[in-house]
Design an enzyme around this catalytic site. Structure first.
Site, short mmCIF file in Angstrom:
data_model
loop_
_atom_site.label_atom_id
_atom_site.label_comp_id
_atom_site.label_asym_id
_atom_site.label_seq_id
_atom_site.Cartn_x
_atom_site.Cartn_y
_atom_site.Cartn_z
N ASP A 1 37.13 24.55 4.34
CA ASP A 1 36.57 24.19 5.65
C ASP A 1 37.72 23.88 6.62
O ASP A 1 38.84 23.58 6.21
CB ASP A 1 35.67 22.95 5.54
CG ASP A 1 34.65 22.87 6.67
OD1 ASP A 1 33.46 23.17 6.44
OD2 ASP A 1 35.05 22.53 7.82
N GLY B 1 30.60 18.27 2.26
CA GLY B 1 30.73 18.41 0.82
C GLY B 1 29.44 18.30 0.01
O GLY B 1 29.49 18.26 -1.22
N TRP C 1 27.00 20.51 -0.56
CA TRP C 1 26.80 21.67 -1.46
C TRP C 1 27.82 21.63 -2.59
O TRP C 1 27.49 21.99 -3.73
CB TRP C 1 26.97 22.98 -0.68
CG TRP C 1 25.79 23.38 0.14
CD1 TRP C 1 24.80 22.57 0.62
CD2 TRP C 1 25.46 24.71 0.57
NE1 TRP C 1 23.89 23.31 1.33
CE2 TRP C 1 24.27 24.62 1.32
CE3 TRP C 1 26.05 25.95 0.41
CZ2 TRP C 1 23.66 25.74 1.90
CZ3 TRP C 1 25.46 27.06 0.99
CH2 TRP C 1 24.27 26.96 1.71
N LYS D 1 24.16 31.53 4.70
CA LYS D 1 23.35 31.28 5.90
C LYS D 1 23.60 32.36 6.93
O LYS D 1 24.71 32.87 7.05
CB LYS D 1 23.76 29.91 6.46
CG LYS D 1 23.20 29.63 7.85
CD LYS D 1 23.07 28.18 8.09
CE LYS D 1 24.34 27.47 8.50
NZ LYS D 1 24.09 26.02 8.57
N ASP E 1 27.62 28.09 4.08
CA ASP E 1 26.74 27.39 5.02
C ASP E 1 27.47 27.33 6.36
O ASP E 1 27.23 26.45 7.18
CB ASP E 1 26.49 25.97 4.47
CG ASP E 1 25.27 25.30 5.07
OD1 ASP E 1 24.43 26.00 5.66
OD2 ASP E 1 25.16 24.06 4.94
N ASP F 1 40.97 27.83 7.94
CA ASP F 1 40.01 28.64 8.69
C ASP F 1 39.64 29.85 7.83
O ASP F 1 40.54 30.52 7.31
CB ASP F 1 40.70 29.11 9.99
CG ASP F 1 39.74 29.76 10.96
OD1 ASP F 1 38.80 30.44 10.50
OD2 ASP F 1 39.95 29.61 12.18
C1 LIG Z 1 26.57 23.05 8.24
S1 LIG Z 1 28.22 22.60 7.90
C2 LIG Z 1 28.29 22.78 6.14
C3 LIG Z 1 27.58 21.68 5.39
C4 LIG Z 1 27.84 21.76 3.88
N1 LIG Z 1 27.13 22.89 3.29
C5 LIG Z 1 27.42 20.51 3.17
O1 LIG Z 1 26.46 20.56 2.38
O2 LIG Z 1 28.05 19.47 3.37
C6 LIG Z 1 29.11 23.99 8.48
C7 LIG Z 1 30.61 23.90 8.28
O3 LIG Z 1 31.23 25.14 8.66
C8 LIG Z 1 32.58 24.82 9.03
N2 LIG Z 1 33.22 25.92 9.73
C9 LIG Z 1 32.86 26.49 10.91
N3 LIG Z 1 33.73 27.46 11.26
C10 LIG Z 1 34.66 27.52 10.27
C11 LIG Z 1 35.81 28.34 10.04
N4 LIG Z 1 36.18 29.27 10.92
N5 LIG Z 1 36.53 28.14 8.91
C12 LIG Z 1 36.17 27.17 8.02
N6 LIG Z 1 35.08 26.37 8.18
C13 LIG Z 1 34.34 26.54 9.28
C14 LIG Z 1 32.39 23.58 9.89
O4 LIG Z 1 33.62 22.88 10.01
C15 LIG Z 1 31.30 22.83 9.13
O5 LIG Z 1 31.84 21.84 8.31
#
Ligand SMILES: C[S@@+](CC[C@H](N)C(=O)[O-])C[C@H]1O[C@@H](n2cnc3c(N)ncnc32)[C@H](O)[C@@H]1O
Length: 204
Positions: free
Chosen positions: A72, A52, A54, A153, A113, A89
């Protein structure tokens, strides 16, 4: 590499001190300082938003008249009043129908991200991240307002050139960002895309 680790520790400490859930918060702060896409009253959709960081930054910048919807696979727990979290998802075909009423219309900004959980095999992880980013573009076609922008990203590697071409097919302006809080050794880059082209034909 040592410099990278020192920098990572620095941003972790800063995040803790400033109450952000992730050091990733500083990547968004720096990029927004450069391009100014998070504005008071804005509606923001954050894809891959847990834990969270961002969302916290975006919520601060859009202020009480704005809104941040975060999606997420993991649950997001935030205290800010102008945020809504959705555990879902991003590949779920029902996402657009679920998110649009939460946003109350189209988004001014879509953030991503998104990163897959790491398998340890780079080619697999990079391929999955590319698929996630292509999905962001699909969602942008459905949910981004006319003057909206996307900040997302992308892992560099196979098919990343294809994704960049897709960015350029969809937007008139595409700029690359490597924020200071992103490790040099990491092959992630961020893209700021604006000026969505109206007559873009969706790709298969
Ligand atoms: C690098 S983290 C994000 C960090 C966030 N920007 C922050 O500042 O807290 C990447 C996120 O992508 C989510 N993610 C990966 N695949 C996903 C999907 N298919 N659907 C939803 N979220 C997904 C992961 O659960 C993870 O929490």
């Amino acid at each position: 590499m040592r410099l990278d680790e020192a920098r990572r520790d620095l941003y972790r400490r800063l995040a803790r001190e400033q109450g952000y859930k992730s050091r990733a918060a500083f990547k968004l702060i720096e990029s927004n300082e450069r391009y100014g896409f998070l504005r008071p009253g804005g509606k923001v959709l954050d894809l891959g938003a847990a834990p969270g960081g961002w969302m916290q930054v975006a919520a601060e910048l859009v202020g009480p008249s704005g809104l941040v919807v975060g999606v997420d696979l993991d649950k997001i727990r935030l205290r800010e009043k102008n945020v809504v979290s959705l555990k879902m998802d991003v590949h779920d075909p029902g996402l657009v129908a679920k998110v649009e009423p939460l946003l109350g219309g189209k988004a001014d900004v879509i953030l991503s991200d998104l990163a897959p959980s790491v398998s340890g095999v780079w080619e697999i992880d990079q391929g999955r991240q590319v698929d996630l980013t292509l999905r962001v573009l699909e969602i942008a076609r459905a949910l981004l307002g006319d003057r909206g922008s996307v900040f997302c990203k992308l892992f560099e590697g196979e098919r990343s050139q294809f994704v960049r071409d897709e960015f350029r097919r969809l937007f008139t302006s595409v700029r690359t960002v490597k924020p200071a809080a992103s490790r040099n050794a990491s092959s992630e880059l961020y893209y700021f895309c604006e000026g969505m082209k109206k007559a873009t034909v969706p790709s298969d």
